[in-house]
Write a protein that holds these residues in place. Structure first.
Motif, PDB file in Angstrom:
ATOM      1  N   SER A   5       0.832  -1.197   0.000  1.00 52.54           N
ATOM      2  CA  SER A   5       0.000   0.000   0.000  1.00 52.54           C
ATOM      3  C   SER A   5       0.871   1.253   0.000  1.00 52.54           C
ATOM      4  O   SER A   5       0.588   2.211  -0.723  1.00 52.54           O
ATOM      5  CB  SER A   5      -0.921  -0.002   1.216  1.00 52.54           C
ATOM      6  OG  SER A   5      -1.728   1.150   1.221  1.00 52.54           O
ATOM      7  N   LYS A  57      -4.109   9.445 -12.491  1.00 50.83           N
ATOM      8  CA  LYS A  57      -5.374   8.760 -12.274  1.00 50.83           C
ATOM      9  C   LYS A  57      -5.160   7.246 -12.245  1.00 50.83           C
ATOM     10  O   LYS A  57      -5.724   6.547 -11.389  1.00 50.83           O
ATOM     11  CB  LYS A  57      -6.369   9.134 -13.367  1.00 50.83           C
ATOM     12  CG  LYS A  57      -7.744   8.591 -13.135  1.00 50.83           C
ATOM     13  CD  LYS A  57      -8.716   9.086 -14.181  1.00 50.83           C
ATOM     14  CE  LYS A  57     -10.105   8.513 -13.919  1.00 50.83           C
ATOM     15  NZ  LYS A  57     -11.078   8.950 -14.894  1.00 50.83           N
ATOM     16  N   SER A  60      -3.509   6.253  -8.995  1.00 53.34           N
ATOM     17  CA  SER A  60      -4.489   6.360  -7.905  1.00 53.34           C
ATOM     18  C   SER A  60      -5.458   5.190  -7.925  1.00 53.34           C
ATOM     19  O   SER A  60      -5.802   4.630  -6.877  1.00 53.34           O
ATOM     20  CB  SER A  60      -5.271   7.666  -8.009  1.00 53.34           C
ATOM     21  OG  SER A  60      -4.447   8.768  -7.805  1.00 53.34           O
ATOM     22  N   GLU A  61      -5.902   4.810  -9.108  1.00 51.95           N
ATOM     23  CA  GLU A  61      -6.842   3.690  -9.233  1.00 51.95           C
ATOM     24  C   GLU A  61      -6.195   2.377  -8.805  1.00 51.95           C
ATOM     25  O   GLU A  61      -6.829   1.550  -8.155  1.00 51.95           O
ATOM     26  CB  GLU A  61      -7.367   3.579 -10.667  1.00 51.95           C
ATOM     27  CG  GLU A  61      -8.260   4.726 -11.096  1.00 51.95           C
ATOM     28  CD  GLU A  61      -9.528   4.832 -10.277  1.00 51.95           C
ATOM     29  OE1 GLU A  61     -10.088   3.784  -9.896  1.00 51.95           O
ATOM     30  OE2 GLU A  61      -9.961   5.961 -10.006  1.00 51.95           O
ATOM     31  N   ILE A  62      -4.935   2.190  -9.162  1.00 49.66           N
ATOM     32  CA  ILE A  62      -4.217   0.981  -8.754  1.00 49.66           C
ATOM     33  C   ILE A  62      -4.095   0.936  -7.231  1.00 49.66           C
ATOM     34  O   ILE A  62      -4.321  -0.105  -6.601  1.00 49.66           O
ATOM     35  CB  ILE A  62      -2.827   0.904  -9.427  1.00 49.66           C
ATOM     36  CG1 ILE A  62      -2.992   0.642 -10.926  1.00 49.66           C
ATOM     37  CG2 ILE A  62      -1.960  -0.160  -8.778  1.00 49.66           C
ATOM     38  CD1 ILE A  62      -1.713   0.774 -11.716  1.00 49.66           C
ATOM     39  N   LEU A  64      -6.042   2.444  -4.998  1.00 51.23           N
ATOM     40  CA  LEU A  64      -7.369   2.221  -4.419  1.00 51.23           C
ATOM     41  C   LEU A  64      -7.810   0.771  -4.586  1.00 51.23           C
ATOM     42  O   LEU A  64      -8.396   0.178  -3.672  1.00 51.23           O
ATOM     43  CB  LEU A  64      -8.394   3.158  -5.057  1.00 51.23           C
ATOM     44  CG  LEU A  64      -8.320   4.625  -4.642  1.00 51.23           C
ATOM     45  CD1 LEU A  64      -9.280   5.466  -5.474  1.00 51.23           C
ATOM     46  CD2 LEU A  64      -8.621   4.779  -3.168  1.00 51.23           C
ATOM     47  N   SER A  65      -7.517   0.197  -5.747  1.00 51.87           N
ATOM     48  CA  SER A  65      -7.871  -1.189  -6.002  1.00 51.87           C
ATOM     49  C   SER A  65      -7.151  -2.125  -5.037  1.00 51.87           C
ATOM     50  O   SER A  65      -7.745  -3.050  -4.484  1.00 51.87           O
ATOM     51  CB  SER A  65      -7.539  -1.556  -7.444  1.00 51.87           C
ATOM     52  OG  SER A  65      -7.743  -2.912  -7.666  1.00 51.87           O
ATOM     53  N   ALA A  66      -5.871  -1.889  -4.822  1.00 50.25           N
ATOM     54  CA  ALA A  66      -5.094  -2.713  -3.897  1.00 50.25           C
ATOM     55  C   ALA A  66      -5.618  -2.572  -2.473  1.00 50.25           C
ATOM     56  O   ALA A  66      -5.720  -3.560  -1.736  1.00 50.25           O
ATOM     57  CB  ALA A  66      -3.617  -2.332  -3.958  1.00 50.25           C
ATOM     58  N   GLU A  67      -5.971  -1.380  -2.097  1.00 47.38           N
ATOM     59  CA  GLU A  67      -6.500  -1.139  -0.756  1.00 47.38           C
ATOM     60  C   GLU A  67      -7.843  -1.853  -0.564  1.00 47.38           C
ATOM     61  O   GLU A  67      -8.087  -2.480   0.465  1.00 47.38           O
ATOM     62  CB  GLU A  67      -6.660   0.363  -0.531  1.00 47.38           C
ATOM     63  CG  GLU A  67      -6.938   0.741   0.900  1.00 47.38           C
ATOM     64  CD  GLU A  67      -6.905   2.244   1.116  1.00 47.38           C
ATOM     65  OE1 GLU A  67      -7.705   2.717   1.928  1.00 47.38           O
ATOM     66  OE2 GLU A  67      -6.094   2.934   0.475  1.00 47.38           O
ATOM     67  N   GLU A  68      -8.702  -1.793  -1.564  1.00 45.75           N
ATOM     68  CA  GLU A  68     -10.004  -2.461  -1.485  1.00 45.75           C
ATOM     69  C   GLU A  68      -9.839  -3.982  -1.469  1.00 45.75           C
ATOM     70  O   GLU A  68     -10.563  -4.680  -0.767  1.00 45.75           O
ATOM     71  CB  GLU A  68     -10.907  -2.029  -2.639  1.00 45.75           C
ATOM     72  CG  GLU A  68     -11.398  -0.593  -2.528  1.00 45.75           C
ATOM     73  CD  GLU A  68     -12.150  -0.306  -1.255  1.00 45.75           C
ATOM     74  OE1 GLU A  68     -12.986  -1.132  -0.838  1.00 45.75           O
ATOM     75  OE2 GLU A  68     -11.890   0.748  -0.640  1.00 45.75           O
ATOM     76  N   SER A  69      -8.878  -4.486  -2.230  1.00 45.59           N
ATOM     77  CA  SER A  69      -8.610  -5.925  -2.216  1.00 45.59           C
ATOM     78  C   SER A  69      -8.148  -6.370  -0.834  1.00 45.59           C
ATOM     79  O   SER A  69      -8.573  -7.418  -0.325  1.00 45.59           O
ATOM     80  CB  SER A  69      -7.541  -6.290  -3.243  1.00 45.59           C
ATOM     81  OG  SER A  69      -8.007  -6.065  -4.540  1.00 45.59           O
ATOM     82  N   LYS A  71      -8.860  -4.872   2.033  1.00 50.99           N
ATOM     83  CA  LYS A  71     -10.011  -4.802   2.942  1.00 50.99           C
ATOM     84  C   LYS A  71     -10.932  -5.996   2.756  1.00 50.99           C
ATOM     85  O   LYS A  71     -11.416  -6.575   3.734  1.00 50.99           O
ATOM     86  CB  LYS A  71     -10.787  -3.505   2.723  1.00 50.99           C
ATOM     87  CG  LYS A  71     -10.096  -2.283   3.273  1.00 50.99           C
ATOM     88  CD  LYS A  71     -10.915  -1.024   2.989  1.00 50.99           C
ATOM     89  CE  LYS A  71     -10.196   0.230   3.437  1.00 50.99           C
ATOM     90  NZ  LYS A  71     -10.957   1.433   3.105  1.00 50.99           N
TER      91      LYS A  71
END
Length: 169
Positions: A5, A57, A60-62, A64-69, A71
């Motif tokens: 992260s 962008k 940032s999306e990568i 956010l995606s890693a963070e959501e994965s 979680k």
């Protein structure tokens, strides 16, 4: 996962910094036609067509995606652990209940039953049938104990602490 992260956040910060091009300044010193020459260059990039916003962008999306994965995986593991704990406590409760009611009664019933058979109070057929019922009761206890211990192992596996439990044996 925290290191990943942080790395992804660093990529986002780098992409933001790359979004703005820096001016450059240069000095050239040399000789040309037997004369000393000094040249100065100055460059100011104009970000007319590319402001690098797509790179920012994407980074940032990568992130956010890693963070959501992370979680989602964390919540999934947490639910597995909670479910394993509930199963463990339920089997423990059932086993302890069986133990408090049946275990001592089964031991005493075995010797009492044998005395009754030897004295002729019950027939051999009844004695065998009652012994089978006693053994069925003991099997229920053994199965409950086995399920209780297996559910404990399952909880340790889900928690990832099986190696600690083994080393404490």
């Amino acid at each position: 996962m925290k290191c990943a992260s942080k790395a992804l956040r660093s990529e986002v910060d780098l992409a933001i910094k790359k979004q703005h091009a820096d001016p450059t300044f240069g000095i050239n010193v040399g000789r040309q036609n037997n004369e000393d020459s000094v040249g100065l260059t100055f460059s100011i990039p104009l970000n007319i067509r590319n402001n690098f916003s797509s790179e920012v962008k994407a980074a940032s999306e990568i992130a956010l995606s890693a963070e959501e994965s992370f979680k989602a995986e964390y919540l999934e593991k947490l639910q597995l652990i909670i479910g394993s704990e509930k199963v463990l406590f339920e089997y423990e409760k059932r086993y302890l209940h069986w133990q408090s009611i049946a275990k001592m009664a089964l031991v005493d019933a075995d010797t009492l039953l044998e005395k009754q058979w030897k004295s002729g109070d019950i027939s051999t057929t009844d004695y065998i049938q009652l012994l089978n019922q006693l053994s069925d009761g003991q099997m229920v206890g053994i199965e409950l104990e086995q399920k209780w211990k297996l559910s404990y192992i399952e909880l340790l596996l889900n928690e990832g602490s099986i190696s600690n439990a083994i080393s404490n044996l």
